[in-house]
Design an enzyme around this catalytic site. Structure first.
Site, PDB file in Angstrom:
ATOM      1  CB  CYS A   1     -10.194   2.194   1.165  1.00  0.00           C
ATOM      2  SG  CYS A   1     -11.533   1.273   0.393  1.00  0.00           S
TER       3      CYS A   1
ATOM      4  CB  SER B   1      -0.928   0.012   1.212  1.00  0.00           C
ATOM      5  OG  SER B   1      -1.800  -1.095   1.123  1.00  0.00           O
TER       6      SER B   1
ATOM      7  CG  HIS C   1     -12.386   1.173   4.337  1.00  0.00           C
ATOM      8  ND1 HIS C   1     -11.758   0.231   3.554  1.00  0.00           N
ATOM      9  CD2 HIS C   1     -11.600   1.332   5.445  1.00  0.00           C
ATOM     10  CE1 HIS C   1     -10.640  -0.159   4.135  1.00  0.00           C
ATOM     11  NE2 HIS C   1     -10.515   0.484   5.291  1.00  0.00           N
TER      12      HIS C   1
END
Lengths: 365, 631
Positions: free
Chosen positions: B375, B319, B362
């Site tokens: 997310c 991420s 989310h």
């Protein structure tokens, strides 16, 4: 004639004496140069003492009638050969050679004295071989007289010293008047003996001769000495690197530099000029001595001077050739100059005998 | 009477001939000496010079390595070696027995060294033992009178002061390899030390200096008698690194029991403030000659301690790649900051279901919150909008896929996939579903820690890519003259400040807002921004399925952070191999580093370079061997 006067109004030859003293002085100087700062330090002073001893012997030889010595030469010869026999039987080895007798802290090589005695006996032989032709019996006697000490010294084994007797044979044969066919015969005999002798030589002696014939084959072994000596001589150039400035000698690249290789030290530090000085002094000495031989009052005196001069000349030529690889390294010192008490003292004794012959040259003397 | 007279004349004639012969013989000798001394004199003179003069190399003292504040990292220390001079030994066996007994050496080892030494000329000393202690040196020197055959020589040995610390930045020394000798144009010989890896290798010429030479006069035994000429060595430059020992310590401490890497750099200049690769090794091993056991230990360790993980190992970024893609999409106008994606915890693309790391989803997220909460569904959708080629364009713009140009060797380029890459290099066409994986930093995308640090610096600092570097300045130890490194940049994407602000705000929220993925790692007294990453372990050429089990324990933990948020002065990239989740395993170290960087109060701008002149002068000439007595 340049001459000095001794008490009694008689003259001795100053050229011979001067050359001898000059060479001896050079010797002390360069022994000092070659040994200062090494474990041999102090040998120059010793050399000077031996020169003094030699000068005393010289004066005695001048004053003592050489005719007496000739008369008793056989007894002297035997007396001088005895120590050589003794050495072979009981002598202690010094540097792997049985050629030294010790007196306290001095050592003496009896073979040096035997050279003089042999020269005396050869002179005595020719004193009586005076009928103008060389008889075979005389040649045989000459061979035995010289051959015996040569053999004894060769067995010590000191080949170099043994070789220095040989000029006496040549002197006897040549000045005794050996005809041409005699020389041919001797040449053949020598060739055969040399061939046989090769098998009798020790390995290191063969190696030295091999090295002489091809010095580059063994640069770090026995070729090392010849090579370093040549470098020393050659690098001296015309005027040398200066007294005590020789790198080959001061840094001890030269082998036995204060004895056999002293001329290389002179050649390195004083250059070609130094060599010419040494060779010039020897030339003057020899030419003068030969002149003196002509004036001797009797045949014994002639042959005594010739024999002694011949031996000296031989040593000079071989030694000087050794330095630049023209002769094998045989351990023959340079007369007067090389360090070595017995050699210097007996050389001066020989000079004394030569001067004695000259001193008594007039029949009425 | 007449007969005798005639005979005398014959003898006299022969004597005349003999005189001529003697004169001729001596003249011939004179000619022979003339040839040797005058004709060939120069030749023999040069031989006599070669005989007496030896050239002895003076090794230049190698420059020290220090951190940016002048804290010494690498110095030199005297090393004592025991030599045996055969010419001085009366009885070699007795000498060996004596030294074995005195120093407690291994008799077999000593004997075999003496045997080997016998092959050299006699004046060449035989090394018996290296790295003697000071007591051993004293013991040998106390017996010098009875045993002149033993002598101690002093040389300089490299000393890495903090053992394994910063080993990968520093590198190590070893004896030059045959190839290095061949390529050095005679500058290096057998047995010379040369830098291997790290700054020791990168700045070898600077550190090594220029060796000098002594022309010494030796005697026939090869013993030194006097010195004829001396060309002093030029000592190596002292090298100040951009590293900050304080930050380095914090990072080393954190990685004591972990595998991974840390890169901390100043985004404004590319100065590397801390560089750790774990596990590490002790560079001192190499200067003390590695034992076989140590060497095998290094080679057989599956974690490969010799590799610099920050530049040599490539990983999926996970991420931490998201902020770059977010900015790229904003800058290209593909998305509006308030564009929203509804995250139910999973989504279907190209007929396959992809999961978000948050099972329950989310809900509706905008770009800022997608960064803050990381997310996945938002970025899957964003990735689909971008397409792989635009992703390629964005990421290569931030320097991914090319080496950063850091001043360390063996750097890897990484891999940023594209359709062309799939076609030409991989030989299998690009599947659109792969784009979805790449959008969250998985798939064929591979990066190094150093690339992330540089990319983040570029994002924060107006788009140009600072070249990371360890060279801060060099200093001549004799004159004190300094050479400063001038920061270098590679052109990158221009940055629109208002769009960057949105991404930065998201990264601020990651750490500083409840619900941010690294909220637990808020730094004290300073605002840190950042992004966590949790990367699945993938092979270089494996396309992984997005629905792979994300709870696997062997995920790699990433954190890329910066501080202060308003005016970034430090970028930190922490990577923990198989560390679990980035928020737990990686972010705490970033927080600690940021606190260490600013914790002492006011940020130090350009720290002054302290002088190491005193230290440098006292080591000049130390490398001389203890003088031997010459008789």
């Amino acid at each position: 004639m340049i001459a000095g006067t001794l008490p009694g109004g008689r003259r001795i030859d100053l050229v011979v004496l001067g050359c001898a003293l000059g060479l001896a002085a050079l010797g002390v100087l360069f022994v000092a140069s070659a040994t200062t700062g090494t474990r041999f330090q102090g040998l120059a002073a010793r050399q000077a003492i031996w020169i003094a001893v030699g000068l005393c012997a010289m004066v005695a030889a001048i004053l003592f009638d050489y005719r007496m010595l000739l008369k008793f030469s056989f007894a002297i010869y035997c007396a001088c050969l005895l120590p050589l026999v003794y050495l072979l039987a009981f002598g202690a080895r010094i540097a792997n050679v049985r050629s030294w007798i010790r007196f306290g802290q001095f050592q003496f090589q009896p073979a040096e004295l035997a050279k003089i005695a042999t020269a005396l006996l050869v002179a005595y032989l020719f004193e009586n071989e005076d009928d103008g032709r060389l008889r075979t019996s005389a040649i045989f006697k000459l061979g035995v007289i010289v051959g015996l000490p040569v053999l004894l010294v060769f067995l010590q084994p000191d080949v170099g010293l043994a070789l220095t007797f040989l000029p006496l044979i040549f002197v006897g044969l040549y000045f005794g008047g050996l005809p041409a066919k005699g020389w041919v015969a001797i040449f053949l005999i020598v060739a055969v003996v040399a061939g046989a002798g090769w098998f009798l030589l020790k390995d290191y002696q063969k190696a030295r001769i091999g090295t002489f014939l091809n010095p580059d084959a063994d640069v770090l072994g026995s070729g090392y000495q010849v090579r370093q000596s040549k470098i020393a001589v050659g690098s001296g150039g015309f005027s040398g690197k200066g007294f005590r400035g020789g790198t080959q000698s001061q840094l001890r690249f030269l082998p036995v530099q204060h004895t056999d290789f002293i001329l290389a030290v002179i050649a390195e530090e004083w250059g070609f000029l130094g060599v010419i000085l040494v060779l010039g002094l020897f030339a003057a000495l020899f030419l003068r001595a030969l002149k003196l031989a002509q004036t001797a009052r009797d045949r014994g005196g002639v042959f005594l001077v010739l024999g002694l001069t011949g031996m000296m000349f031989f040593s000079v030529v071989i030694n000087a050739s050794m330095m630049i690889g023209l002769a094998p390294t045989t351990g023959i010192p340079l007369p007067f100059v090389s360090y070595g008490g017995s050699s210097v003292a007996t050389t001066f004794l020989a000079i004394g005998l030569i001067l004695g012959v000259q001193y008594r040259r007039f029949a009425n003397a | 009477m007449l007969r005798i007279r005639e005979d005398r004349q014959a003898v006299a004639r022969r004597i005349e001939i003999a005189r001529v012969a003697v004169g001729a013989m001596l003249s011939l000798l004179a000619v022979a000496y003339w040839t040797v001394q005058i004709v060939r004199g120069d030749y023999y003179f040069s031989l006599s010079e070669n005989n007496r003069i030896r050239a002895v190399k003076i090794t230049a003292p190698r420059g020290y390595v220090l951190d940016r504040q002048g804290v010494p990292l690498v110095e030199n220390e005297p090393a004592y070696t025991l030599h045996l001079y055969r010419r001085e030994a009366k009885d070699l066996d007795a000498s060996v027995a004596f030294i074995v007994d005195l120093l407690g050496l291994n008799p077999e080892a000593v004997r075999s060294r003496v045997e080997r030494g016998r092959r050299d000329p006699e004046f060449v000393p035989i090394p018996i033992a290296e790295n003697l202690g000071i007591e051993e040196v004293a013991a040998v020197q106390a017996r010098a009178a009875e045993h002149p055959e033993f002598a101690i020589t002093v040389s300089q040995r490299r000393l890495y002061k903090h053992a394994g610390a910063a080993a990968h930045a520093l590198g190590y020394l070893s004896e030059a390899t045959p190839e290095q000798i061949k390529n050095s144009n005679n500058a290096y010989g057998v047995g010379d030390w040369i830098g291997q890896k790290g700054v020791e290798a990168a700045y070898e010429r600077l550190l090594a200096g220029v060796s000098g030479e002594r022309r010494v006069i030796v005697d026939s035994h090869g013993r030194e008698v006097a010195e004829e000429a001396r060309l002093e060595a030029t000592p190596g430059q002292n090298l100040f690194l951009t590293l900050d020992a304080k930050l380095q310590d914090v990072a080393e401490e954190y990685f004591k029991d972990k595998v991974g890497s840390v890169v901390a750099l100043d985004p404004r200049t590319g100065e590397i403030l801390a560089l750790v690769s774990s596990p590490s090794y002790d560079p001192n091993w190499f200067t003390r000659r590695v034992t076989a056991a140590e060497w095998n230990g290094l080679l057989e360790n599956p974690d490969r301690p010799l590799q610099n993980r920050a530049i040599q190992n490539m990983y999926s970024p996970g991420s931490v790649i998201k902020p770059f893609l977010a900015y790229g999409a904003l800058a290209r106008g593909l998305v509006d900051p308030e564009w929203r994606v509804f995250c139910p915890g999973h989504a279907t693309f190209y007929g396959r279901e992809f999961h978000c790391h948050k099972k329950g989803g989310h809900g509706s997220v905008n770009l800022r919150d997608a960064i803050k909460e990381s997310c996945d569904v938002y970025f899957y959708t964003l990735g689909q909008k971008l397409g792989v080629d635009r992703i390629h364009e964005i990421l290569t713009g931030f320097g991914f896929g090319t080496p950063t140009g850091v001043d360390l060797a063996f750097e890897k380029a990484g891999l940023v996939p594209s359709e062309e890459w799939a076609r030409t290099k991989r030989g299998a066409r690009w599947y659109p579903s792969e784009t979805i994986s790449v959008a969250i930093g998985q798939g064929p995308l591979l990066v190094t820690s150093m690339q992330i640090a540089r990319g983040l610096a570029a994002l924060l600092e107006g788009g140009r890519l600072p070249t990371p570097h360890l060279f801060y300045s060099s200093q001549d130890p004799r004159t004190g003259a300094q050479l400063r490194y001038k920061a270098e940049f590679v052109d990158g994407p221009g940055i629109a400040p208002e769009k960057l602000a949105i991404v930065k705000n998201g990264m601020w929220a990651v750490v500083n807002e409840p619900g941010g993925t690294a909220y637990g790692s808020r730094a004290q007294g300073i605002e840190m921004g950042g992004k966590t990453g949790t990367a699945q372990v993938v092979g270089h050429d494996t396309t992984i399925k997005a629905d792979a089990d994300k709870s696997r324990l062997d995920t790699h933990a990433w954190f890329a952070g910066f501080a202060p948020v308003s005016d970034p002065q430090i970028v930190v990239v922490v990577f923990v191999e198989n560390g679990g989740h980035g928020n737990l395993a990686a972010a705490p170290l970033a927080k600690a580093l940021v606190e260490a960087r600013f914790g002492t109060g006011a940020p130090a701008a350009a720290p002054p370079v302290p002088s190491v002149r005193a230290a440098a002068t006292d080591r000049q000439g130390v490398a001389r061997a203890t003088r031997r007595e010459t008789p």
